[in-house]
Scaffold this motif. Structure first.
Motif, PDB file in Angstrom:
ATOM      1  N   TYR A  64       0.822  -1.205   0.000  1.00 21.72           N
ATOM      2  CA  TYR A  64       0.000   0.000   0.000  1.00 21.72           C
ATOM      3  C   TYR A  64       0.862   1.263   0.000  1.00 21.72           C
ATOM      4  CZ  TYR A  64      -3.383  -3.493   1.530  1.00 21.72           C
ATOM      5  OH  TYR A  64      -4.164  -4.616   1.622  1.00 21.72           O
ATOM      6  N   GLU A  65       0.273   2.358  -0.486  1.00 26.49           N
ATOM      7  CA  GLU A  65       0.971   3.641  -0.502  1.00 26.49           C
ATOM      8  C   GLU A  65       0.095   4.690   0.186  1.00 26.49           C
ATOM      9  OE1 GLU A  65       2.514   4.774  -4.341  1.00 26.49           O
ATOM     10  OE2 GLU A  65       2.933   2.673  -4.892  1.00 26.49           O
ATOM     11  N   THR A  66       0.559   5.148   1.343  1.00 25.85           N
ATOM     12  CA  THR A  66      -0.156   6.181   2.104  1.00 25.85           C
ATOM     13  C   THR A  66       0.838   7.277   2.498  1.00 25.85           C
ATOM     14  OG1 THR A  66       0.147   4.891   4.147  1.00 25.85           O
ATOM     15  CG2 THR A  66      -1.934   4.604   2.959  1.00 25.85           C
ATOM     16  N   PRO A  67       1.317   8.040   1.526  1.00 24.54           N
ATOM     17  CA  PRO A  67       2.336   9.057   1.818  1.00 24.54           C
ATOM     18  C   PRO A  67       1.876  10.130   2.789  1.00 24.54           C
ATOM     19  CG  PRO A  67       1.438   9.343  -0.399  1.00 24.54           C
ATOM     20  CD  PRO A  67       0.948   8.016   0.104  1.00 24.54           C
ATOM     21  N   ASN A  68       0.577  10.413   2.817  1.00 18.80           N
ATOM     22  CA  ASN A  68       0.108  11.474   3.705  1.00 18.80           C
ATOM     23  C   ASN A  68      -0.018  11.009   5.153  1.00 18.80           C
ATOM     24  OD1 ASN A  68      -0.253  13.742   1.785  1.00 18.80           O
ATOM     25  ND2 ASN A  68      -1.578  12.238   0.787  1.00 18.80           N
ATOM     26  N   MET A  69      -0.277   9.720   5.359  1.00 18.30           N
ATOM     27  CA  MET A  69      -0.182   9.189   6.715  1.00 18.30           C
ATOM     28  C   MET A  69       1.262   9.294   7.200  1.00 18.30           C
ATOM     29  SD  MET A  69      -2.638   5.795   6.835  1.00 18.30           S
ATOM     30  CE  MET A  69      -2.243   5.514   8.578  1.00 18.30           C
ATOM     31  N   GLU A  70       2.206   8.995   6.321  1.00 20.54           N
ATOM     32  CA  GLU A  70       3.622   9.126   6.676  1.00 20.54           C
ATOM     33  C   GLU A  70       3.955  10.585   6.984  1.00 20.54           C
ATOM     34  OE1 GLU A  70       6.282   7.182   3.926  1.00 20.54           O
ATOM     35  OE2 GLU A  70       4.770   5.689   3.409  1.00 20.54           O
ATOM     36  N   ARG A  71       3.425  11.471   6.177  1.00 18.58           N
ATOM     37  CA  ARG A  71       3.631  12.921   6.367  1.00 18.58           C
ATOM     38  C   ARG A  71       3.075  13.370   7.709  1.00 18.58           C
ATOM     39  NH1 ARG A  71       0.188  16.801   2.380  1.00 18.58           N
ATOM     40  NH2 ARG A  71       0.443  18.818   3.462  1.00 18.58           N
ATOM     41  N   LEU A  72       1.853  12.897   8.052  1.00 15.62           N
ATOM     42  CA  LEU A  72       1.246  13.276   9.324  1.00 15.62           C
ATOM     43  C   LEU A  72       2.043  12.731  10.498  1.00 15.62           C
ATOM     44  CD1 LEU A  72      -1.215  14.715  10.621  1.00 15.62           C
ATOM     45  CD2 LEU A  72      -2.382  12.499  10.615  1.00 15.62           C
ATOM     46  N   TYR A 288      -8.898  -2.704  -3.492  1.00 12.84           N
ATOM     47  CA  TYR A 288      -8.812  -2.401  -2.062  1.00 12.84           C
ATOM     48  C   TYR A 288      -7.719  -1.363  -1.808  1.00 12.84           C
ATOM     49  CZ  TYR A 288      -8.853  -3.360   2.999  1.00 12.84           C
ATOM     50  OH  TYR A 288      -8.958  -3.260   4.367  1.00 12.84           O
ATOM     51  N   ALA A 289      -6.566  -1.553  -2.444  1.00 15.63           N
ATOM     52  CA  ALA A 289      -5.463  -0.602  -2.291  1.00 15.63           C
ATOM     53  C   ALA A 289      -5.843   0.777  -2.810  1.00 15.63           C
ATOM     54  CB  ALA A 289      -4.226  -1.123  -3.021  1.00 15.63           C
ATOM     55  N   SER A 290      -6.650   0.819  -3.877  1.00 16.40           N
ATOM     56  CA  SER A 290      -7.066   2.110  -4.427  1.00 16.40           C
ATOM     57  C   SER A 290      -7.973   2.859  -3.455  1.00 16.40           C
ATOM     58  CB  SER A 290      -7.749   1.920  -5.782  1.00 16.40           C
ATOM     59  OG  SER A 290      -9.086   1.425  -5.652  1.00 16.40           O
ATOM     60  N   LEU A 291      -8.819   2.136  -2.709  1.00 13.85           N
ATOM     61  CA  LEU A 291      -9.643   2.772  -1.681  1.00 13.85           C
ATOM     62  C   LEU A 291      -8.764   3.385  -0.595  1.00 13.85           C
ATOM     63  CD1 LEU A 291     -12.606   0.259  -1.070  1.00 13.85           C
ATOM     64  CD2 LEU A 291     -12.629   2.377  -2.404  1.00 13.85           C
ATOM     65  N   ILE A 292      -7.719   2.654  -0.228  1.00 14.13           N
ATOM     66  CA  ILE A 292      -6.809   3.132   0.814  1.00 14.13           C
ATOM     67  C   ILE A 292      -6.098   4.402   0.366  1.00 14.13           C
ATOM     68  CG2 ILE A 292      -4.688   2.605   2.062  1.00 14.13           C
ATOM     69  CD1 ILE A 292      -5.600  -0.343   2.094  1.00 14.13           C
ATOM     70  N   GLU A 293      -5.549   4.385  -0.853  1.00 11.90           N
ATOM     71  CA  GLU A 293      -4.800   5.562  -1.291  1.00 11.90           C
ATOM     72  C   GLU A 293      -5.725   6.749  -1.542  1.00 11.90           C
ATOM     73  OE1 GLU A 293      -1.186   7.022  -4.215  1.00 11.90           O
ATOM     74  OE2 GLU A 293      -1.714   4.893  -4.136  1.00 11.90           O
ATOM     75  N   GLY A 294      -6.961   6.485  -1.986  1.00 15.27           N
ATOM     76  CA  GLY A 294      -7.919   7.580  -2.136  1.00 15.27           C
ATOM     77  C   GLY A 294      -8.217   8.246  -0.810  1.00 15.27           C
ATOM     78  N   MET A 295      -8.357   7.444   0.240  1.00 14.95           N
ATOM     79  CA  MET A 295      -8.552   7.976   1.592  1.00 14.95           C
ATOM     80  C   MET A 295      -7.331   8.802   2.002  1.00 14.95           C
ATOM     81  SD  MET A 295      -7.077   7.293   4.771  1.00 14.95           S
ATOM     82  CE  MET A 295      -6.402   5.665   4.455  1.00 14.95           C
ATOM     83  N   ASP A 296      -6.138   8.291   1.703  1.00 17.60           N
ATOM     84  CA  ASP A 296      -4.910   8.983   2.077  1.00 17.60           C
ATOM     85  C   ASP A 296      -4.783  10.314   1.343  1.00 17.60           C
ATOM     86  OD1 ASP A 296      -2.097   8.655   3.423  1.00 17.60           O
ATOM     87  OD2 ASP A 296      -1.685   9.265   1.345  1.00 17.60           O
ATOM     88  N   LYS A 297      -5.191  10.349   0.075  1.00 17.63           N
ATOM     89  CA  LYS A 297      -5.157  11.619  -0.670  1.00 17.63           C
ATOM     90  C   LYS A 297      -6.060  12.644  -0.013  1.00 17.63           C
ATOM     91  CE  LYS A 297      -5.959  13.860  -5.112  1.00 17.63           C
ATOM     92  NZ  LYS A 297      -6.766  14.951  -4.494  1.00 17.63           N
TER      93      LYS A 297
END
Length: 517
Positions: A64-72, A288-297
């Motif tokens: 998964y890719e959640t760069p904004n969770m990492e940013r937070l 499923y991964a796309s839902l996660i990254e959309g949430m992160d965006k």
């Protein structure tokens, strides 16, 4: 000096004194209180992120890719042992009232008035739980009455915004409407705990003539029908419009950004889906991964708004999920069921760690030390007193006992309220799925030890969580003294809060409490 000038000076002096007097009556803390954003994700598991909350990265963190969770997380504190309930309604009712789920008795998911959502059993009769949810007013049967912390924020001067999933009360009950909880703005919140579809091409669950074809149809997003805008993005755009308006009010705001993502249906967010297919994920897992990254965006877009509008230094952002990731339905996920939250066992609906341990981050500039981790535990009802503490709201009264404990000492690193504290879950219900730790059970976590008790069979399991995060090694037989002590504490608490338990159909007798067996 002429008389008119003297009169003008006198009036100016009085006006100045009056203004100063008015300013003195306003508590200093109300002049620059922080904005608060609670970013709540639906059904997001502990491992549904590229940000590892464990001591090591897993294949899920790599996928998964959640760069904004990492940013937070770089800006704030990660909590590795943040707990919610195993089912959405229970969590959200504990959040809004500050009551433990055993006390408010909204132990399973809610939807239609006066209709329990449990599967039936040939052997046990389920208790008459509060399937109409929670409310701030009396008069609806099977409803817990509590005081909303959002109402207390609003009364203290906060502008309050709800965006997304509510799921506080059943259809045609006062609790269904976020406006009844103190939210001045309600975007798309109603009784349902899920959504018919994320797709604007399907009008988010409405026919072309505007009629909802599902109880899960998302209300209030008519302007986005047929636009190709995914529901997650539509909600984000609406939240930003509400923040633009709030910025003009010259008062602190509370935004409850409660996404429907990543709840089923696992629709493809085409902004991200192709990338995950290229990464080698199956279509199911890529969706499923796309839902996660959309949430992160969405998280990133809100963080961008805060920064661009000069509010970054005075805005608290809290990231949380309402229960563990879905792992019991092979129709939506690939791989062996009950393993999708590895290293945690099981998932949504379970009282094992996979069903109740959540990814949580808190950013609070000037208060919370950036890029830190907290390994102490806390519970969802703790958000109630903590958010009020953050807002400087003191000396408030609630209509029912509050079980939450402020985790401000954890944020400021001045103490440990988790030490010696017992966390309790009660699920005397039968959810829509079966699996490890799912259905007809209750649990207690105290320090390193966790006990799970099954009402129908009387079975007790004991786990040392720091040593056995996967809950694969039941050590109840090796530590009978700890089992007895935790059983006693759990049973006494459930009786104290008037908790519920199922009964045996054959005899009509209630299943034993944990300390009665």
């Amino acid at each position: 000096m002429n008389k008119n000038l003297l009169l003008s000076l006198a009036l100016a002096s009085v006006a100045g004194t009056s203004t100063q007097a008015r300013e003195k009556t306003i508590p200093e803390q109300t002049k620059q209180r922080p904005n608060i954003i609670l970013f709540m994700v639906d059904d997001m598991g502990w491992q549904d992120t590229s940000l590892p909350f464990w001591t090591q990265k897993t294949h899920y963190n790599e996928a998964y890719e959640t760069p904004n969770m990492e940013r937070l997380a770089k800006k704030g504190m990660m909590f590795t042992q943040a707990y919610a309930c195993n089912i959405s309604s229970a969590t959200r009712c504990s959040l809004i009232t500050g009551a433990n789920n055993a006390r408010h008795r909204v132990t399973n998911w809610t939807l239609e008035r006066d209709k329990p959502t449990d599967r039936t059993s040939p052997t046990v009769q389920l208790p008459d739980w509060n399937y109409n949810g929670v409310s701030q007013v009396k008069g609806t049967p099977h409803t817990f009455v509590g005081t909303s912390f959002v109402e207390l924020l609003r009364e203290s001067g906060y502008h309050t915004i709800h965006c997304g999933k509510a799921h506080f009360g059943s259809i045609d009950t006062p609790g269904e409407n976020p406006a009844h909880w103190g939210f001045e703005v309600n975007i798309a919140g109603h009784a349902a705990g899920g959504l018919a579809t994320y797709l604007s091409e399907k009008n988010y669950g409405h026919t072309r003539d505007g009629k909802a074809y599902s109880l899960m149809a998302i209300p209030g997003l008519d302007n986005y029908w047929g636009t190709g805008i995914f529901a997650t993005e539509a909600l984000t755009q609406e939240a930003i419009k509400a923040l633009d308006k709030a910025k003009k009010y010259n008062q602190p705001f509370y935004l409850y950004m409660a996404h429907y993502a990543i709840h089923v249906p696992v629709d493809k967010d085409m902004r991200f889906f192709p990338k995950y297919v290229r990464k080698g994920l199956s279509d199911k897992e890529a969706a499923y991964a796309s839902l996660i990254e959309g949430m992160d965006k969405s998280l990133g877009d809100l963080m961008d708004w805060v920064e661009k509008n000069g509010e970054a230094d005075n805005t608290i952002i809290i990231f949380m999920s309402d229960n563990g990731g879905l792992a019991a339905e092979p129709g939506w996920r690939d791989g062996e069921i009950h393993t999708q939250n590895y290293p945690l066992n099981s998932g949504k609906g379970s009282l094992y760690e996979g069903g109740i341990r959540e990814p949580m981050i808190v950013s609070w500039p000037g208060v919370v030390k950036p890029d830190t981790r907290c390994d102490k535990y806390l519970m969802i009802e703790d958000f109630y007193p903590t958010i009020l503490d953050m807002a400087g709201v003191k000396d408030y009264k609630t209509s029912s006992p509050m079980d939450g404990i402020s985790f401000m000492p954890l944020l400021k690193e001045t103490g440990d309220p988790s030490k010696g504290r017992a966390l309790v879950w009660n699920f005397p219900n039968i959810w829509g799925n079966d699996g490890p730790g799912i259905n007809l059970d209750c649990s207690i976590r105290k320090d390193d030890w966790k006990l799970v008790y099954y009402y129908e069979t009387g079975k007790k399991e004991l786990f040392n969580i720091p040593e056995d995060i996967s809950e694969k090694n039941d050590v109840a037989g090796q530590h009978p003294d700890i089992v007895k002590r935790l059983s006693k504490e759990l049973g006494e608490y459930l009786r104290k809060v008037d908790g519920q338990r199922p009964s045996f159909k054959a005899t009509g007798k209630p299943c034993p409490w944990p300390d009665e067996i």
